[in-house]
Design an enzyme around this catalytic site. Structure first.
Site, short mmCIF file in Angstrom:
data_model
loop_
_atom_site.label_atom_id
_atom_site.label_comp_id
_atom_site.label_asym_id
_atom_site.label_seq_id
_atom_site.Cartn_x
_atom_site.Cartn_y
_atom_site.Cartn_z
N GLU A 186 0.83 -1.20 0.00
CA GLU A 186 0.00 0.00 0.00
C GLU A 186 0.87 1.26 0.00
O GLU A 186 0.53 2.26 -0.65
CB GLU A 186 -0.94 -0.03 1.22
N GLU A 200 1.98 1.77 -3.42
CA GLU A 200 0.87 2.28 -4.22
C GLU A 200 0.68 3.78 -3.98
O GLU A 200 0.49 4.55 -4.92
CB GLU A 200 -0.42 1.51 -3.83
N CYS A 237 -8.22 -2.15 4.38
CA CYS A 237 -8.10 -3.25 5.36
C CYS A 237 -9.44 -3.64 5.95
O CYS A 237 -9.61 -4.78 6.39
CB CYS A 237 -7.20 -2.85 6.51
N SER A 248 -7.39 1.59 -2.06
CA SER A 248 -6.21 0.80 -2.39
C SER A 248 -6.63 -0.56 -2.94
O SER A 248 -7.56 -1.18 -2.43
CB SER A 248 -5.35 0.62 -1.15
N LYS A 281 -15.12 -9.77 8.57
CA LYS A 281 -14.07 -10.59 7.98
C LYS A 281 -14.61 -11.94 7.50
O LYS A 281 -14.04 -12.56 6.61
CB LYS A 281 -12.95 -10.82 9.01
N GLU A 330 -15.80 -11.07 4.14
CA GLU A 330 -14.65 -10.85 3.26
C GLU A 330 -14.05 -12.19 2.82
O GLU A 330 -13.71 -12.37 1.65
CB GLU A 330 -13.59 -10.02 3.98
N GLU A 345 -13.75 -12.56 -5.07
CA GLU A 345 -12.45 -12.01 -5.49
C GLU A 345 -11.31 -12.58 -4.65
O GLU A 345 -10.15 -12.51 -5.05
CB GLU A 345 -12.45 -10.48 -5.32
N CYS A 360 -10.11 -1.75 15.14
CA CYS A 360 -10.38 -3.17 15.38
C CYS A 360 -10.47 -3.52 16.86
O CYS A 360 -11.15 -4.49 17.22
CB CYS A 360 -9.30 -4.02 14.73
#
Lengths: 572, 153
Positions: free
Chosen positions: A277, A280, A297, A317, A356, A359, A364, A501
């Site tokens: 990142e 990037e 994230c 990102s 999560k 996710e 993907e 988190c």
């Protein structure tokens, strides 16, 4: 200004509610609909106190004090009124406490215990509703809902998502989505903050316990586990440690004792994320590409953007989150190196997060047909697992993580708290841009639990504009500013849950009031005390690039560690 | 239809206070509140659809399915109640296999509960597309349904 509480005069401030005064004086009255730091609704009436002058019952959560007010908090009238309310709530409540996910940690259960409800006095018709199992993160059981409305308010006021609301009326009232369809078709971002405020078992996470149990007992499978930076400073609370105790070593030992073959640290891949990142970010600045860059994230934030702000998807990102990065590395590089068929790796992630889980099953997030991560456990589920396996967590001998993919910098560890990704990225970006390290690694301006933090960081000639927000309502305000032309920001960190988190939707329910602060402090202390403070010096990360990934943003890094986003068509 | 909605939304000042009149007008024109209508109102008024659905389901008057070919309005006013409209409602729901507010899957019947329709002398009473059926008994429910069903073939 003074008021009299139970025949004792106490000092109060202007515009305080009775409840606030009671709390300050350590007098406990129960609440159900009340949420700290939010406007009171006064809906449940469980917090009533008696006005000693008039004998009337008044809700303490929403009643402002005035000079000379006299209240009784536990008069006979008050107690019997509270008891009636609980009896009414129980009148249509399922009698299955023994089987309930919140058995032993249920506010309704402890209320009825404290008020000594020992029989079903009022018999109402039971509500019959289907379980909503449609979401990959959150299970809704409307039969257990007592309609306190906390979930609705958190979803609306803290998250600006409003996936759910009260529907119908009177005794037909339920909490549900638009057209009362499955949560998976709604705008729900899976953050799990609704679970955190639910007093009963009406909301819980989708458990992955059976799958993990059978994987552990399958001799063909190598079961690998990773845990997020916030876990080691959160799990301790469930085992009689003070909030904010770092139990990293015990955690490793406990996971091995449960039967996980290899124990890795997601913080390692947090460092990897910073490499990708950070590169990037620097490339986007150097090449004049789209800015600000926004972190990726947090899967709840990503889904929020896909629904509410698709115009910002190119700002986010392309990096996968640390969970997915480590998952991808384990089923590619690690599998190759150890000569294991990726099909025989069962990859588990322990996260302070319910999103999560969502996710982990995104289309993907696969490579060659293999999911990067097979199952995700919340902090709560990990506690349950440790208890199921009868592990003496308090006394277990600490162990190290497995290597490689176990060494971490303290910068990666900071990912657990709001501002941490930013701080870690600044440390590495500074080095990449100037060739030298920051004199002082601590970036104070992005630390702390405030919902929004901003800073300007001088890096040679560049003045890097950064913003950190947590709580999606705060993100919305910032995104609107950018939509309206604000252009002084290069990099933004967005975390859905307030505080990041450490305050995630997978954390301990009904935790200590100071737990969030203590967990945060613990992460900062780790950063203070250890020497490896920057991601780019993590020797295992350097080695991984040397042996496999070549360099940040290389072709293979893109294939394994980066992803794409899509606009989502849901009822907003 | 789209234009109609736009007009409705333009005419009414777009604030949360006007939500109910807006929904009423949409239902008047379109017969029910569709997903599409609720989404559009939400976008225009900057309101989450869950909030709109929450408000709309609070009131009996809003429907979320198109009405059937024959729209049955069943009176649950006082006089009808005293003379047993509750059991008549149960019977309709049983025979049509739908709940009040819904439409049969073949689209022929829809059932709506209304407050007094001002024909207390005829209680218990229903109106099917404006046609009144008076002094209903449980046994007459099936007959009425059949008569309309036969008409629709």
């Amino acid at each position: 200004m003074k008021i009299e509480i139970n025949n004792k005069w106490v000092e109060t401030f202007e515009e305080e509610t009775i409840l606030e005064v009671l709390k300050r004086n350590n007098i406990h009255v129960p609440t159900l609909c009340h949420i700290k730091d939010m406007l009171p609704t006064g809906a449940c009436r469980i917090c009533v106190v008696e006005d000693a002058d008039s004998g009337k019952l008044i809700p303490s959560c929403s009643f402002p004090v005035y000079d000379g007010l006299k209240v009784k908090t536990h008069s006979q009238k008050v107690i019997s009124s509270r008891k009636t309310i609980v009896e009414l709530l129980l009148s249509n409540h399922p009698d299955d406490c023994l089987y309930c996910v919140r058995n032993g940690n249920c506010e309704l259960q402890s209320l009825s215990d404290n008020l000594q409800v020992r029989e079903r006095k009022i018999r109402g018709n039971k509500n019959h509703h289907k379980l909503d199992l449609s979401s990959s993160s959150i299970i809704r059981d409307p039969e257990k809902c007592i309609l306190c409305g906390r979930c609705v308010r958190i979803c609306e006021e803290v998250m600006e998502v409003s996936a759910i609301d009260f529907i119908n009326r009177g005794n037909k009232t339920v909490i549900g989505t638009t057209f009362n369809e499955g949560l998976n078709t709604s705008s729900c971002v899976n953050c799990g903050q609704c679970i955190m405020v639910c007093p009963t078992g009406a909301l819980s996470e989708k458990k992955h316990f059976p799958e993990i149990l059978s994987a552990i007992n399958n001799p063909k499978k190598q079961v690998v586990v990773q845990y997020a930076p916030a876990i080691s400073v959160s799990i301790a609370e469930d085992f009689d440690f003070k909030a904010g105790t770092d139990v990293n070593g015990k955690l490793n030992a406990a996971l091995r004792a449960i039967g996980f073959d290899k124990v890795f640290d997601t913080t390692f891949s947090a460092d990897l994320t910073i490499m990708e990142e950070g590169t990037e970010l620097i490339n986007r600045i150097k090449n004049g590409e789209k800015l600000p860059l926004i972190t990726s994230c947090c899967p709840a934030w990503v889904k929020y953007a896909e629904e509410f702000y698709p115009e910002f998807l190119t700002n986010i990102s392309s990096c996968k989150s640390p969970q997915q990065m480590l998952g991808a590395i384990l089923k590619s590089y690690y599998a190759q190196k150890n000569n294991i068929n990726p099909a025989n790796i069962y990859s588990v992630a322990i996260m302070p997060c319910t999103a999560k889980k969502f996710e982990g099953q995104r289309d993907e997030m696969t490579n060659n047909g293999y999911s990067d991560v097979d199952a995700v456990l919340t902090t709560r589920e990990l506690s349950e697992l440790i208890k199921t396996f009868g592990i003496d967590f308090k006394n277990i001998e600490p162990e190290l993580t497995d290597s490689p993919h176990g060494v971490r910098s303290t910068a990666g560890k900071l990912f657990g708290v709001s501002g941490g990704v930013m701080e870690a990225a600044i440390r590495t970006a500074y080095f990449k841009l100037t060739g030298s390290e920051l004199l002082n690694f601590k970036v104070k301006s992005v630390r702390g639990l405030k919902g929004r933090k901003e800073a300007k960081i001088k890096i040679d000639n560049l003045e890097l504009g950064v913003a950190v927000v947590s709580g999606l309502a705060n993100a919305k305000i910032l995104l609107e500013e950018i939509k309206n032309g604000r252009d002084d920001l290069h990099f933004i960190e967005i975390m859905a849950c307030p505080g990041g988190c450490i305050g995630g939707g997978g954390q301990k329910i009904n935790a200590d009031e100071n737990a969030l602060k203590e967990r945060m402090k613990a992460l900062y202390i780790i950063d203070e005390n250890e020497t490896l403070k920057v991601s780019h010096k993590n020797p295992e990360v350097i080695e991984l690039y040397k042996n496999f990934l070549e360099e940040p943003n290389s072709h293979i890094a893109h294939k394994l560690l980066h992803t794409t986003y899509k606009k989502r068509d849901v009822l907003l | 239809m789209l234009q109609n909605k736009a007009k409705i939304l333009d005419k009414n000042q777009i604030s949360r206070d006007n939500l109910i009149p807006i929904l009423q007008e949409i239902q008047e024109r379109e017969g029910f509140l569709s997903k599409k209508a609720i989404t559009e109102v939400g976008q225009k008024m900057n309101l989450p659809t869950s909030k709109i659905y929450g408000v709309a389901t609070f009131y009996n008057q809003f429907r979320f399915e198109p009405t059937g070919k024959y729209h049955i309005q069943l009176c649950r006013g006082t006089a009808c109640h005293v003379l047993g409209s509750a059991t008549i409602l149960d019977e309709f729901e049983k025979q049509l296999k739908i709940k009040a507010g819904q439409t049969t899957s073949d689209g022929i019947f829809s059932l709506e509960i209304v407050a007094c329709i001002g024909a207390c002398g005829l209680a218990p009473v229903i109106s099917v597309n404006g046609e009144f059926h008076a002094k209903l008994e449980i046994n007459s429910v099936k007959e009425i349904i059949n008569s309309y069903r036969n008409k629709s073939i």
